[in-house]
Design a protein around this motif. Structure first.
Motif, PDB file in Angstrom:
ATOM      1  N   ASP A   1       0.801  -1.231   0.000  1.00 21.30           N
ATOM      2  CA  ASP A   1       0.000   0.000   0.000  1.00 21.30           C
ATOM      3  C   ASP A   1       0.831   1.278   0.000  1.00 21.30           C
ATOM      4  OD1 ASP A   1       0.883  -0.686   2.539  1.00 21.30           O
ATOM      5  OD2 ASP A   1      -0.812   0.225   3.557  1.00 21.30           O
ATOM      6  N   ASP A   2       2.111   1.172   0.312  1.00 19.87           N
ATOM      7  CA  ASP A   2       2.939   2.378   0.389  1.00 19.87           C
ATOM      8  C   ASP A   2       3.779   2.572  -0.865  1.00 19.87           C
ATOM      9  OD1 ASP A   2       2.658   3.461   3.222  1.00 19.87           O
ATOM     10  OD2 ASP A   2       3.040   1.325   3.581  1.00 19.87           O
TER      11      ASP A   2
ATOM     12  N   ASP B   1       6.644   0.391   5.960  1.00 20.48           N
ATOM     13  CA  ASP B   1       7.294   0.315   4.655  1.00 20.48           C
ATOM     14  C   ASP B   1       7.778   1.705   4.264  1.00 20.48           C
ATOM     15  OD1 ASP B   1       6.559  -2.306   4.698  1.00 20.48           O
ATOM     16  OD2 ASP B   1       4.841  -2.053   3.365  1.00 20.48           O
TER      17      ASP B   1
HETATM   18 MG    MG Z   1       2.360  -0.752   4.380  1.00 16.48          MG
END
Ligand code: MG
Ligand code: AMP
Length: 333
Positions: free
Chosen positions: A11-12, A291
């Motif tokens: 997601d990052d 992350d």
């Molecule tokens: Mg993440």
């Protein structure tokens, strides 16, 4: 000399610039947040493609250097979600080719450990890496980070996130599900029995999650009690395996990293076993535990110094690239 690192496993989307002596000049990030449900790989990748230009520009601006000053480009080559990895890899290849500098493919799990060592000063730890997608107990031995224990099904972060969603919580920026579970848990001391599953050195969280969700829907216990109990059981499992790895390896440090490392209850449990084994307990600060691009840039520098680079034509992503497949000659110097 400087390395630009790109992180894009899930997601990052992160971009960082580090000097070869380990100074973080910038560590820019944009997180994809689904409106409902978990991470949709293609939606996340679309987010990464949309923000890539902006995050890159931010990284250069904060670092105060020009693209031409970059000596190498590193990217997270795996493990992770295919569409997300490919978006980051494409950006990295384009940059490295345009700047005519070497490309380095970095293993995301190795990177979590290396940045943890850099920012906490740990030298040779037993690492507990706990995040939304990974749960690994690892230590270095004969050229590689070995996996002493890992989840057999879902990651601990995923277990907490799904439970929170089932309980009707909704995630906000700066307030991840795990932190909400932690907050509710802190209001209870009533333990509701839940299944504890450690198999040898490995862990399983799916049965625990199913049981917790089932009890939640029966409405016989408060959400606070269930959050408390879920944390106690899951974190005890993690602590048991980490302690056995510590006793076996006789390492002198315990390193806690990944998004779930922010949890104070987990930190305190690990602190107890570290003290019992006369080991130093190190927690990676949030910016570098989640992350981030800095961990990719730093591991890229370490690999490059060991003469490890990746030709663009061989730079395909590796969705299931295990931590223990990576030869890490830089660790032994
Ligand atoms: Mg993440
Ligand atoms: P990552 O996969 O490393 O980006 O980390 C994200 C995971 O960390 C998600 O599963 C979050 O719910 C979890 N997380 C974040 N803060 C906490 C916390 N305080 N306690 C437990 N889990 C957390």
């Amino acid at each position: 000399m400087y390395c630009l690192g790109i992180e894009s496993t899930a997601d990052d989307f992160g971009v960082a610039i580090l000097s070869f002596d380990g100074r973080v000049l910038s560590n820019a990030n944009s997180a994809y947040m689904p409106e409902k449900g978990g991470i949709h790989p293609r939606e996340a990748a679309r987010h990464h493609a949309e923000v890539a230009g902006k995050v890159l520009a931010e990284a250069f601006e904060r670092a105060g250097i020009k693209p031409q000053d970059v000596s190498i480009v590193a990217f997270s080559q795996g493990p992770g979600l295919g569409p997300c990895l490919r978006t980051g890899a494409t950006a990295a290849r384009a940059l490295a080719s345009y700047l005519r500098v070497p490309l380095v493919g970095v293993n995301h799990c190795v990177a979590h450990i290396e940045i943890g060592k850099l920012v906490t000063g740990a030298v040779d730890p037993v690492t507990l890496y706990v995040s939304g997608g990974n749960t690994i107990i690892s230590a270095f031995e004969a050229g590689r980070y070995r996996v002493f224990g890992e989840t057999l099904d879902i990651a601990i972060g995923n277990c907490l996130d799904v439970f929170a969603r089932e309980a009707g919580m909704s995630q906000r920026k700066g307030a991840p599900f795990g932190a909400m579970v932690e907050e509710l848990a802190s209001r209870s001391k009533t333990f509701v029995p839940l299944p504890y599953t450690v198999k040898g050195m490995d862990l399983s969280f799916s049965g625990l999650l199913t049981a917790a969700v089932q009890i939640l829907h029966e409405r016989k216990h408060s959400l606070e009690d269930l959050c408390f109990s879920l944390q106690e059981v899951a974190f005890s499992m993690l602590t048991e395996v980490t302690e056995r790895a510590l006793a076996h390896t006789e390492k002198l440090e315990v390193l806690l990293t990944g998004g779930v490392a922010a949890n104070k209850r987990l930190q305190s449990m690990l602190n107890v076993i570290a003290e019992e084994h006369n080991a130093r307990f190190c927690v990676v600060p949030k910016e570098y535990a989640l992350d981030n691009g800095a961990m990719i840039a730093w591991t890229g520098i370490l690999a490059y110094k060991s003469k490890i680079t990746l030709p663009v034509e061989k730079s395909f992503v590796k969705l299931k690239w295990r931590l223990d497949e990576v030869y890490a000659p830089w660790v032994e110097g």
